[in-house]
Design a protein around this motif. Structure first.
Motif, short mmCIF file in Angstrom:
data_model
loop_
_atom_site.label_atom_id
_atom_site.label_comp_id
_atom_site.label_asym_id
_atom_site.label_seq_id
_atom_site.Cartn_x
_atom_site.Cartn_y
_atom_site.Cartn_z
N VAL A 3 -90.87 -52.08 4.86
CA VAL A 3 -91.91 -51.35 4.13
C VAL A 3 -93.19 -52.12 4.30
N MET A 4 -94.17 -51.49 4.94
CA MET A 4 -95.44 -52.14 5.18
C MET A 4 -96.38 -51.70 4.05
N ALA A 5 -96.54 -52.53 3.03
CA ALA A 5 -97.37 -52.15 1.89
C ALA A 5 -98.24 -53.33 1.54
N ASP A 6 -99.54 -53.20 1.76
CA ASP A 6 -100.43 -54.36 1.60
C ASP A 6 -101.45 -54.19 0.49
N SER A 7 -101.29 -53.18 -0.34
CA SER A 7 -102.22 -53.01 -1.44
C SER A 7 -101.79 -53.89 -2.61
N PRO A 8 -102.77 -54.55 -3.27
CA PRO A 8 -102.43 -55.33 -4.47
C PRO A 8 -101.75 -54.42 -5.51
N LEU A 9 -102.08 -53.15 -5.51
CA LEU A 9 -101.51 -52.22 -6.49
C LEU A 9 -100.05 -51.88 -6.20
N ASP A 10 -99.64 -52.02 -4.95
CA ASP A 10 -98.25 -51.71 -4.58
C ASP A 10 -97.37 -52.96 -4.57
N ALA A 11 -98.00 -54.13 -4.53
CA ALA A 11 -97.28 -55.36 -4.18
C ALA A 11 -96.09 -55.64 -5.10
N GLU A 12 -96.30 -55.56 -6.39
CA GLU A 12 -95.24 -55.94 -7.32
C GLU A 12 -94.04 -54.99 -7.24
N ASP A 13 -94.33 -53.69 -7.23
CA ASP A 13 -93.25 -52.69 -7.19
C ASP A 13 -92.39 -52.82 -5.94
N ILE A 14 -93.04 -53.04 -4.80
CA ILE A 14 -92.28 -53.10 -3.55
C ILE A 14 -91.48 -54.41 -3.47
N THR A 15 -92.12 -55.51 -3.81
CA THR A 15 -91.40 -56.79 -3.76
C THR A 15 -90.17 -56.76 -4.67
N ALA A 16 -90.31 -56.08 -5.81
CA ALA A 16 -89.19 -56.01 -6.77
C ALA A 16 -87.96 -55.38 -6.14
N LYS A 17 -88.18 -54.48 -5.18
CA LYS A 17 -87.05 -53.78 -4.55
C LYS A 17 -86.57 -54.44 -3.26
N ALA A 18 -87.38 -55.36 -2.73
CA ALA A 18 -87.10 -55.90 -1.40
C ALA A 18 -86.04 -56.99 -1.41
N SER A 19 -85.39 -57.16 -0.27
CA SER A 19 -84.46 -58.28 -0.09
C SER A 19 -85.20 -59.52 0.40
N ALA A 20 -86.34 -59.31 1.04
CA ALA A 20 -87.13 -60.43 1.56
C ALA A 20 -88.56 -59.97 1.76
N VAL A 21 -89.45 -60.95 1.85
CA VAL A 21 -90.88 -60.66 1.94
C VAL A 21 -91.45 -61.40 3.13
N LEU A 22 -92.38 -60.74 3.84
CA LEU A 22 -93.06 -61.35 4.99
C LEU A 22 -94.56 -61.36 4.75
N PHE A 23 -95.18 -62.53 4.88
CA PHE A 23 -96.65 -62.61 4.84
C PHE A 23 -97.12 -63.01 6.24
N ASN A 24 -98.05 -62.23 6.79
CA ASN A 24 -98.61 -62.53 8.11
C ASN A 24 -100.12 -62.59 7.95
N MET A 25 -100.73 -63.70 8.36
CA MET A 25 -102.14 -63.96 8.06
C MET A 25 -103.12 -63.35 9.07
N GLY A 26 -102.62 -62.60 10.06
CA GLY A 26 -103.54 -61.95 11.01
C GLY A 26 -104.40 -60.91 10.31
N THR A 27 -105.62 -60.68 10.82
CA THR A 27 -106.60 -59.76 10.21
C THR A 27 -106.56 -59.83 8.68
N LEU A 28 -106.58 -61.06 8.18
CA LEU A 28 -106.54 -61.26 6.72
C LEU A 28 -107.78 -60.65 6.06
N SER A 29 -107.57 -59.98 4.94
CA SER A 29 -108.69 -59.49 4.13
C SER A 29 -108.47 -60.00 2.70
N LYS A 30 -109.51 -59.91 1.89
CA LYS A 30 -109.39 -60.37 0.50
C LYS A 30 -108.30 -59.60 -0.23
#
Lengths: 277, 277, 277
Positions: C47-74
């Motif tokens: 699940v590719m979800a990068d909004s701060p508003l989606d972050a908590e809900d999606i992580t809560a359901k995930a088995s693992a999380v990936l952070f990739n720093m390319g094209t980083l935005s605030k």
């Protein structure tokens, strides 16, 4: 004011692979993957970094910079302004792809802001995009089809390229079934490519990326643009020999870019110095 | 309330290529490339413009509009609201793909805001996404797997599609191994496609894009949705005949979209008017 | 402190397909499509979800999380901080890909902020990226080539991986012609892969995605990382047997990921427990 030769263009391919120029791409998210893969296959080293916070550091290390106006956002425009200033300070070439400049006031205004404030090495677009850069009135609901370009006559395109090149003191490439490249008194025509290429998103964006990569290899932006036009057109022609549709055409273009030699390029390239009028 | 016929759907493909409708896509960055390439191959003309500053100008020129809620950002939602108002003013069809509406409160709230304020021509999603649009309580940590849909029974999906179509006065497509399309009293089932298609990111997004493109070619959004479902399923089936995995399946789908004729479509399409219960 | 065995790694592939772990990816837009398609082909559910508003809900359901720093935005960094807190609260593994950490102050500062505030299961990068995480001074205009890594000696990479693993109390993978994986006293070398893989954008990002997916299947992040390294390298080797360039290599890699069995993996995998020094 020397004429362009296919041999010089072909030789640039070897220089590209040898130099492996770092190209700082501030570009849209629709075709960023295509541009990155195309530049890698051709022998350049793309960095796609569009944050205002990254712009200065990356441009400082780059051999050339690419601005693409597709899916423009405020942040991406801010990154372009910072990057352009750094590139200007360090005398690095910037290539502009005014995607959709003819289709919204916002894109035209942003593009014109860049063109007024900074000097570009080259600008590449289709006829309606380059026309927009020469118009004096804002876009107001033209019948125009967004990023797709209405086909205009070759003479129109030559005149357009010459005018834009003069106005912005840079190389201008107007792409279409025949690509027209102008800079100062020089005009070249490149008639490579196949129609199906226009059905792959990002071939234009990649063409601009190749102009940037080659501008990182030669001071002559005119030669860089002619070479890029002939290269992507040649690659499309070779790939179309076995392609079954747009999916395999794209895959074949990357495969061909990976392997193309100056000799093969020379066999296919249809480059002509235009001396008419 | 006429029944759908495969012949009418097949005929829409020719209209699509002839009209080459401009489709304004406000969509996620993960599959934007896939949607753009798929629409180009099918014969439409996509413009991916998600800036609030571009929204009005592009929608004004478009034949149809696509909203996709994947990787939703505040700016993209703002662009949708502006675009939807323009589309409403000019009576242009909007197609909604509520990606992940069942997986976060933010996406559900944003999707419901759009559905309350504007009338859509069609909504396409999997069973869990469409269910979310009918629930009355906020999402609270369901076991649900994000954007992947739990397979439900065909009857459930038919009931779901009918309810959602009634609630939102539009065509609703619930996709799965059999796709269910409902609008008013009409219900159709499309049973094309192969399971591996669900292992390519963006096939659902592209299906929604095709609905939008076809809504730009006919006033009958029900026929547009049925045609889109059968088209992408057919293309998947044909491509799977030679595909070795998801990579070549995707390439083959674009190749097939490039070349598919109404005759081939007619041979493969499994479209059924549902008259049960 | 057990040694790694190819058999255990191979067995993880079956677990991956059986468990089909949901991987929450907060990643760059250049390679998001590649990572999503690669994870789907391998058997995970991205699940590719990068909004701060989606972050908590999606992580809560995930088995693992990936952070990739390319094209980083605030916004994307904000989403990472929210997601990391949720993952920490729920004891879910997070994998970090510090793309370009060595190339801009902004990316290094953001990456260090994450590393200081949260515990990661694994970090994967090239030698220059991992070096940056160990340096004490800010990046100041190094000659470094952005995201491309200068090749360093195998000993350097082993030392680097060990130091970083110790500093951040996690598994660290330093990729190159030989990949080095370290955690605590354990070090493994994986020498699969072909050079052309580095000419496809996103192979590194996908490698990190596979580490995350496998961390969703085992508590042993070291084994997950070794398996991911051998898996993507093997897939590249098999695909290169028929590839004609980077386009068909990428397609072939997805096809191979779709079909690879533990047996084939075992035949190709070159995994070595490093006991030197």
């Amino acid at each position: 004011m020397t004429n362009i030769t296919t041999e010089n263009c072909a030789a640039l391919l070897d220089i590209l692979r040898e130099k492996n120029p770092l190209v700082h791409c501030i570009t849209n998210y629709v075709t960023a993957n295509t541009v990155a893969n195309g530049l890698l296959a051709a022998g350049a080293s793309p960095v796609m970094a569009d944050s205002p916070l990254d712009a200065e550091d990356i441009t400082a290390k780059a051999s050339a910079v690419l601005f693409n106006m597709g899916t423009l956002s405020k942040d991406r425009l801010r990154a372009m302004l910072i990057s352009a200033q750094k590139a200007a300070d360090m005398a690095k070439p910037i290539v502009l792809d005014p995607v959709g400049a003819g289709s919204t006031d916002n894109r035209l205004r942003s593009t014109m802001q860049l063109l007024r404030q900074f000097r570009f090495a080259a600008v590449r677009g289709n006829a309606s995009e380059i026309s927009a850069l020469l118009s004096t009135s804002p876009i107001t609901m033209k019948a125009e089809k967004g990023v797709d370009s209405a086909e205009t006559t070759l003479e129109d395109k030559i005149s357009l390229a010459k005018k834009a090149a003069k106005r912005y003191s840079c190389t201008v490439m107007v792409t279409g079934s025949t690509d027209v490249i102008a800079n100062g008194g020089r005009v070249a025509l490149v008639s490579n490519g196949v129609p199906m290429m226009s059905k792959i998103t990002g071939t234009g964006c990649l063409a601009s990326g190749l102009v940037a990569a080659l501008c990182g290899c030669t001071e002559d932006s005119f030669e860089a643009a002619v070479t890029a036009a002939a290269l992507i057109g040649t690659v499309g022609e070779i790939a179309s020999e076995t392609a079954k549709g747009t999916g395999s055409l794209y895959v074949g273009m990357l495969d061909t870019l990976t392997n193309i030699t100056p000799d093969i390029f020379t066999q296919y390239a249809k480059i002509e110095n235009y001396t008419g009028e």
